[in-house]
Design an enzyme around this catalytic site. Structure first.
Site: not given
Ligand code: ADP
Ligand code: ADP
Ligand code: MG
Length: 670
Positions: A116, A200, A235, A292
């Site tokens: 990230k 952030e 989240h 993906r």
């Molecule tokens: P992940 O890899 O777990 O999907 P993300 O960076 O996509 O992580 O963030 C997951 C969720 O967390 C987002 O869908 C949003 O709801 C929340 N989120 C992420 N960044 C922010 C932010 N800067 N401010 C508020 N909510 C956030």
């Molecule tokens: P989407 O944005 O497609 O909903 P999620 O962040 O919910 O993706 O992740 C989809 C699946 O992959 C979930 O089962 C989550 O636990 C798994 N997953 C996502 N990123 C990782 C990671 N870096 N390591 C392990 N599992 C992950």
């Molecule tokens: Mg995400």
């Protein structure tokens, strides 16, 4: 040409990929762990290879074994699905080296977006807008705390290598920064083997809007519209939809352009998702790119009429995209609801165990169900606790929502706790219907979405009693039919009623009311019953079908519910809502309620990550005593009551079984 495809995944996504591949005439190879020998994805495949024990590290994350399986079965392509190895650049490279096509982007693109922090640096260069924050290399606590102060609270700490919402902590005040940083780093290290974080600005009331992109290997890249995934807990997405409520063609074009620019900046090929966070004014910022197929891709399929897995396979075969940007349609509205084995009342803690009963709605053009489990399968602690995805389509949002409510009312799952009733409450909420979605939706409407349990009503008791009476009547009829002496009074269809007076007392314990007892006295009245309930007598009759459908008439009012019995519990399922009542056996002796009044037990199997207390410590109810990692998340374990710690049964790093005592208090027996 892909002739044989190995699917390096499990569950609903493995089944979903298999469906498209088979339609395209491709032979499907499944892989499976010990826990999945009898899984649906294995049953669906043309061939299946066992790759190890249940923990993912020993099976679904074993790139070497998966490649061995691909070679052994002559697979010419591997589809990684989502999670597991899907965003693992080394695996993509290993596939290429083995001469097997990896159905996904080039390893370089995975690497560039996999982190990230680094991806944000790249996006900054490509002029994709970013949330204000620090995503550099300096990881000292002092520096990060200063950065947080400069950004201004509240801030969000994220694991650079993160995913799945893990290692993400909101910090409201500077005084909490240090503790939250430590927790984020701990979670990041254990989930990703990498404890780097970024800090952030935490946006309030933001929306999660993401763009599906698709690129071929000839330099073409388009987007397939947006998805709104703002309804989240922890989240993580629970409900997703397309188009996003309130989206205008201009904003879609602007976000689409930014997403395509992001993909092009890393030489993207295949299906990918660029996630943005948008504030109340509609200003959007890049969050991350998932390199993906996404869990919620079906909503895009519903509104475009495309099969994204087919597109992935065609792109992997070297074909060009078959549509130009201007030809991508937006057809009506689609919503996806994720059915999870989790307990909304326990902060959505995942729940594991046997799915003793599972009923999902029938599918047609408007309703789609993607699942990897059947009745009788187990939800394993080792994997994501998703039971199914329900995807509905309508000509507009209101029509899709109507479909969603109807479809949810047909979902039934018994065994682990589920979020079905919770989803139904979201779908029924006026704010959701009005499209007032943002990531704070669930927290804001907590009271309506997570109401305290309501004690069983007379109607609930009457339905449960009627069910047991009808079940006994049909059992008695069956026994009579099989009996050597069909005329014996004990075997007559209603023989048991001759047992003493012509009434029967049924006592239930109500878990929604701390196990309070309620007795229903049933009197036989012709083909029905007069049921003396706590609040008065109800005239009841009905018929019970083998699948549990109970057509009841209570005081002249018709009701159709599903009633099922699991051991000593009766479940009365009415739409998406299930009521459990426990049968109290009058023959049982004194109450055998376990005396664990306050003994602290592990809520689920997992690993202790940190212990905050020592023997002799006085603790208050609700105080956090230790943290456990289970189902890939860290859970705080709080004191169930005030007391003094006598003994700690586990140290950090130790594995704990479900229900085992973690901590013993002074005033209880060890
Ligand atoms: P992940 O890899 O777990 O999907 P993300 O960076 O996509 O992580 O963030 C997951 C969720 O967390 C987002 O869908 C949003 O709801 C929340 N989120 C992420 N960044 C922010 C932010 N800067 N401010 C508020 N909510 C956030
Ligand atoms: P989407 O944005 O497609 O909903 P999620 O962040 O919910 O993706 O992740 C989809 C699946 O992959 C979930 O089962 C989550 O636990 C798994 N997953 C996502 N990123 C990782 C990671 N870096 N390591 C392990 N599992 C992950
Ligand atoms: Mg995400």
């Amino acid at each position: 040409m892909i002739r044989t495809l190995l699917i390096a995944n499990r569950g609903e996504i493995a089944c979903r990929i298999a469906r498209t591949a088979r339609r395209m005439g491709i032979r499907v190879v499944a892989v499976y762990s010990d826990a999945d020998r009898d899984a649906l994805h294995v049953a669906m495949a043309d061939a299946a290879v066992h790759i190890g024990a249940a923990p993912p590290r020993e099976s679904y994350l074993r790139a070497d074994r998966i490649l061995d399986a691909a070679r052994a079965t002559g697979a010419d392509a591997v589809h990684p699905g989502y999670g597991f190895l899907s965003e693992n650049a080394a695996f993509a490279e290993a596939c290429a080296e083995a001469g097997i096509a990896f159905v996904g982007p080039p390893a370089g693109a995975i690497r560039a977006m996999g982190d990230k922090a680094r991806s944000k640096a790249l996006m900054e260069k490509a002029r994709v807008p970013l949330v204000p924050g620090y995503h550099g290399e300096d990881q000292s606590e002092r520096f990060l705390a200063d950065a947080a102060g400069d950004i201004g609270y509240p801030v969000l700490i994220k694991a650079s290598a993160g995913g799945g919402g893990k290692g993400m902590k909101i910090v409201e005040h500077a005084s909490d920064f240090s503790a939250q940083l430590a927790s984020a780093k701990r979670e990041a290290a254990s989930s990703f083997g990498d404890d780097r974080v970024l800090v952030e600005k935490y946006l309030t009331r933001p929306r999660h809007i993401e763009i599906q992109v698709f690129a071929d290997s000839h330099g073409n890249c388009i987007h397939l519209n947006e998805r709104d995934c703002s309804i989240q807990r922890r989240h993580q997405k629970v409900l997703e939809e397309a188009p996003a409520p309130g989206m205008t063609p201009e904003r879609r074009a602007a976000m689409g352009q930014a997403a395509v620019a992001a993909a092009k900046a890393v030489g993207y090929v295949g299906a990918g998702t660029v996630e943005f966070i948008a504030d109340e004014s509609g200003t959007f910022y890049f969050m991350e790119m998932n390199t993906r197929l996404q869990v919620e891709h079906p909503v895009t399929e519903m509104i475009t009429g495309l099969d994204l897995v087919e597109w992935q396979l065609r792109v992997a075969e070297g074909e060009r995209l078959s549509l130009a940007q201007a030809e991508v349609p937006v057809l009506g509205h689609a919503i996806e609801a994720r059915l999870y084995a989790e307990d909304p009342d326990k902060d959505f803690l995942p729940s594991v165990g046997l799915l003793q009963h599972l009923h999902l709605p029938a599918t047609d053009g408007a309703v789609r169900v993607d699942t990897g489990v059947r009745s009788g399968d187990a939800i394993s602690m080792h994997y994501d606790p998703m039971i199914a995805k329900l995807i509905v389509h309508g000509k507009d949002r209101a029509a899709a929502l109507q479909q969603l409510r109807a479809a949810l009312a047909q979902c039934q799952a018994l065994g682990p706790a589920t979020n079905i009733a919770f989803l139904a409450r979201v779908a029924a909420h006026p704010a959701y219907a009005a499209g007032e979605v943002d990531t704070g939706f669930i927290a804001r409407h907590r009271a309506a979405l997570l109401p305290p349990p309501v004690a069983a009503t007379d109607r609930d008791l009457a339905l449960a009693a009627l069910f047991l009476l009808l079940q006994r009547r049909s059992e008695a009829a069956r026994t009579a039919a099989q009996s050597a002496d069909p005329w014996s009074p004990w075997h007559a269809a209603d023989g048991w009623r001759l047992n003493g007076d012509s009434y029967h007392a049924l006592t239930f314990a109500d878990p929604a009311s701390d196990g309070a007892r309620a007795t229903v006295i049933a009197h036989f009245r012709g083909s029905g019953f007069a049921l003396e309930c706590p609040g008065g007598t109800i005239a009841a009759e009905g018929t019970l079908a083998a699948d549990g459908a109970l057509a009841a008439t209570l005081d002249g009012m018709r009701a159709t519910v599903t009633a099922l019995r699991q051991r000593q519990s009766v479940f009365v399922i009415d739409g998406a809502f299930a009521r459990r009542l426990d049968i109290v056996d009058p023959m049982a002796g004194a109450e055998d309620r376990d005396a664990d009044s306050g003994r602290l037990q592990a809520p689920m199997p997992g690993k202790v990550t940190v212990v905050h207390v020592r023997p002799g410590d006085k603790v208050k109810r609700g105080q956090v005593l230790m943290a456990m990692e289970a189902m890939k998340m860290e859970h705080a374990v709080a004191a169930p009551r005030d007391g003094t710690i006598k003994e700690l049964r586990y140290k950090a790093g130790e594995q704990v079984g479900e229900g085992e005592a973690l901590i013993v208090f002074e005033d209880e027996d060890a």
